[in-house]
Scaffold this active site. Structure first.
Site, PDB file in Angstrom:
ATOM      1  N   GLU A 435      34.064  -7.634  13.539  1.00 55.40           N
ATOM      2  CA  GLU A 435      33.601  -6.345  13.326  1.00 55.40           C
ATOM      3  C   GLU A 435      34.416  -5.603  12.421  1.00 55.40           C
ATOM      4  O   GLU A 435      35.786  -5.539  12.509  1.00 55.40           O
ATOM      5  CB  GLU A 435      33.583  -5.473  14.653  1.00 55.40           C
ATOM      6  N   ASP A 508      35.223  -4.292  18.383  1.00 51.39           N
ATOM      7  CA  ASP A 508      36.323  -3.487  19.053  1.00 51.39           C
ATOM      8  C   ASP A 508      35.971  -2.914  20.719  1.00 51.39           C
ATOM      9  O   ASP A 508      34.549  -3.302  21.187  1.00 51.39           O
ATOM     10  CB  ASP A 508      36.073  -1.982  18.236  1.00 51.39           C
ATOM     11  N   ASP A 510      35.171  -0.607  21.915  1.00 48.72           N
ATOM     12  CA  ASP A 510      34.519   0.898  22.260  1.00 48.72           C
ATOM     13  C   ASP A 510      32.968   0.782  22.327  1.00 48.72           C
ATOM     14  O   ASP A 510      32.559  -0.336  22.373  1.00 48.72           O
ATOM     15  CB  ASP A 510      35.088   1.654  21.086  1.00 48.72           C
ATOM     16  N   ASP A 512      30.646   1.260  19.961  1.00 54.65           N
ATOM     17  CA  ASP A 512      30.317   0.731  18.843  1.00 54.65           C
ATOM     18  C   ASP A 512      30.377  -0.796  18.792  1.00 54.65           C
ATOM     19  O   ASP A 512      29.482  -1.618  18.720  1.00 54.65           O
ATOM     20  CB  ASP A 512      30.964   1.315  17.561  1.00 54.65           C
TER      21      ASP A 512
END
Ligand code: 28F
Length: 650
Positions: A435, A508, A510, A512
């Site tokens: 990413e 990541d 998180d 997203d």
């Protein structure tokens, strides 16, 4: 079929129990958690056989605090009379003889399930102890089995402590079995309540009317599964988060000698097909002859309906099978004898007669269904949906021809983003899909370039759930992945052309990142399922924290492990929390996330395709509110999140 009432002499005897302890893998697949759960399913299968032959209706499964598990049914009770030549009770024969059972004698039960049909003796052989109680003819009988080590140090298991004995009176009828898996065999002998719930729910759907009660005593949890609608309820459950095009599922049932077929169908507004087929309650993940027979019959009957109803004109061509597959959700439930499983994971039905029988029964029953005027709305909806698909198919074909030349030039550029590995050896080649450009840059510098390739992803790749195949193909990020892997997609997918043995998603920790991961998994799930089934897809876990001091560094991958890591570091430690992959320099990324010796990977396996599908559908919905709701209920995008829980950690 007239049912024969049989007794202990009918039990066919084949082999002794030693073979099981010697080669457990042959009987239960693995000695891991899955194999241990298999011990339970063998017992449950016997109870289901009894109930689906018309005796009793309820199975209770209880996880006891000492890790043993109890299964009870209210059938007729295993025969207690003496076997004429073995001089043992029927119960003892069933629990101490491999392949013992009416399963091999088709006169007794019409069909018999059993994951591999090996039966209760396998469970007994791999248990520390096993107790069986039979309630029959007003009496209660008991026999216990245990495992012990002899003077020469050899372990004997499944040995009766005493012969079966009558211990009292009862007005109950049925069989109760409690066993404790052998810890030496399995290591960890904790049963997973959720795993058991999922399979029990599936079994309750597949066996209309069956009631399964689950209890987890230590954690005070209870679930009850009971579906009067059977597989019609199953397709409703599977499409709970989708928009259905009609409310009542199409349902039909057909039978032939020693063959039973049941189908439930519902259509939704998406473009993907979701078929789940089962043979004797076993999921046939790789499909097989029964699915082939169904598809061909369904296409035939629907085309006939389309002509008869005037929705398809004489001059128009027949609709194709693939046209009818867009948005279809099917549960196909077959019960038959002498099943042959084939394929990579032995989950593909091979019996040729299943194709012809499913085909003829489907033509007969589905034609009957559509002959009924009150089902014509459903028929019209399906034909119109398929006509839409056919239109797009025609248009896409033209567009594809026009852009083919252009595409091959572009593909070349796309792979230009890829930092390829220097070695051509595919065996240990790894592709990291990373990413973001900055993390991608670190990964390119930090990697072992001999076998690790890096593909940085800008922005979010398109959501494969909501798009048709031509739109999926048009997306640049997706095309980059397809050309890097070299396998093609969908029907053209060819595993033997795969360039990388491991495909590792690195996003990541998180929201997203989780979304990107879900999108990529959806894409693989929909268009490269074999890649997933064959175990090539992984999720890389970046660390969440670094705990460090002057001469001390430890990376921490989950919140749970943080307190211990802090304790290890001792006083005066520093704590860094990583918010994204981009915060790590190339060396750190290598040490924590890419180095095969030190990294943490999760292998994505789809053990429960139906659950994975429901989850993916929920996570991919356009409807933000519903998605939030689902996420709040089921997932917290931690490393421990629900989405990852269905996947095996390696
Ligand atoms: C908790 C697990 O195992 N239930 C079972 C029966 C009932 C019969 C049976 C089972 C005879 C020849 C094997 C009774 N009466 N629950 C269970 N319930 N097995 S297992 O027969 C065993 C077969 O080969 C049964 C008349 N016929 C059959």
């Amino acid at each position: 079929m007239a049912e024969k009432n049989y007794d202990a002499k009918d039990i066919v005897v084949l082999e002794g129990l030693d073979a099981v302890r010697l080669r457990p893998g042959m009987y239960i697949g693995t000695t891991g958690s899955k194999g241990m759960h298999h011990l339970l399913w063998e017992i449950v299968d016997n109870a289901i056989d009894e109930i689906s032959n018309g005796h009793g209706d309820t199975i209770t499964i209880t996880l006891n605090p000492d890790n043993s598990v109890t299964v009870e049914d209210n059938g007729r009770g295993i025969p207690v009379d003496m076997h004429p030549t073995l001089h043992k009770s029927g119960v003892e024969v069933v629990y101490t003889t491999l392949h013992a059972g009416g399963k091999f004698n088709t006169d007794n039960y019409k069909f018999s399930g059993g994951l591999h049909g090996v039966g209760a003796s396998v469970t007994n052989a791999l248990s520390k102890w096993c107790n069986v109680t039979v309630y029959k003819g007003g009496k209660e009988y008991y026999i216990g089995f245990h495992s012990y080590t002899d003077d020469e140090g050899k372990i004997h298991s499944g040995i009766p402590v005493e012969p079966l004995k009558m211990i009292g009176k009862t007005d109950k009828s049925g069989t109760k079995v409690t066993f404790l898996p052998d810890e030496e065999m399995f290591g960890n002998i904790k049963f997973n309540f959720e795993t058991i719930c999922n399979r029990a729910r599936e079994l309750a759907f597949l066996n209309k009317g069956l009631r399964i009660e689950l209890n987890d005593v230590a954690n005070e949890k209870q679930e009850i599964y009971h579906y009067e609608g059977g597989i019609s309820d199953f397709v409703n459950y599977l499409t709970e988060n989708k928009n259905r095009l009609f409310q009542k599922p199409i349902y039909f049932h057909g039978e032939d000698k020693n063959f039973d077929l049941e189908v439930a169908i519902i259509y939704c507004d998406g473009y993907t097909e979701n078929s789940f087929s089962f043979v004797n309650n076993i999921p046939t993940i790789e499909g097989g002859t029964h699915e082939t027979g169904f598809r061909s019959a369904f296409t035939k009957v629907m085309n006939e309906y389309a002509r008869n109803s005037g929705l398809l004109k004489d001059k128009e061509a027949n609709l194709l099978g693939e046209d009818f597959r867009e948005g279809i959700n099917v549960v196909l439930n077959v019960k038959m004898n002498n099943v042959q499983f084939e394929g990579q994971t032995k989950t593909k039905l091979g019996n040729p007669e299943a194709k012809t029988l499913v085909e003829s029964l489907t033509i007969k029953e589905l034609s009957k269904y559509f002959a009924d005027k009150k089902n014509s709305t459903t028929g019209d909806i399906i034909v119109n949906k398929a006509k839409g698909a056919a239109k797009v198919r025609e248009a896409a074909k033209k567009a594809k021809e026009l852009t083919r030349a252009k595409n091959s030039a572009e593909n070349f550029n796309l792979v230009g983003k890829l930092a390829a590995a220097t070695s051509r050896n595919r065996e240990n080649a790894e592709l990291f899909i990373v990413e973001g450009d900055s993390a991608g840059g670190s990964a390119k510098q930090g990697r072992d370039r001999r076998f690790q390739a890096i593909l940085p992803l800008r922005g979010k790749p398109l959501n494969a759930e909501k798009k048709r195949i031509d739109q999926v193909l048009a997306n640049e990020e997706i095309r980059t992945i397809i050309s890097a892997l070299n396998t093609g997609i969908g029907e053209d997918f060819d595993l033997s052309s795969l360039r990388y043995n491991k495909v590792i998603i690195l996003s990541d920790a998180d929201q997203d990142g989780a979304h990107i991961r879900a999108i990529l998994l959806t894409f693989f799930f929909r268009y490269m399922r074999e890649l997933v089934n064959d175990g090539h897809v992984y999720i890389g876990l970046p660390p969440l924290y670094k705990v460090y001091k002057k001469d001390y560094t430890e990376y921490v991958y989950s919140d749970n492990e943080l307190p211990e890591a802090i304790a290890r570091a001792g006083r005066g430690y520093n704590l860094q929390r990583y918010k994204g992959l981009g915060e790590m320099n190339p060396e750190q990324l290598w040490e924590t996330t890419m180095d095969p010796e030190r990294r943490n990977l999760i292998q994505v396996t789809i053990e429960d395709v139906a659950e994975a599908d429901r989850m993916i559908t929920a996570l991919m919905r356009d409807d933000i509110e519903a998605r939030k709701h689902y996420i709040n209920e089921h997932a917290n995008f931690d490393h421990e999140d629900e989405f990852l829980k269905n996947y095996k950690k390696i």
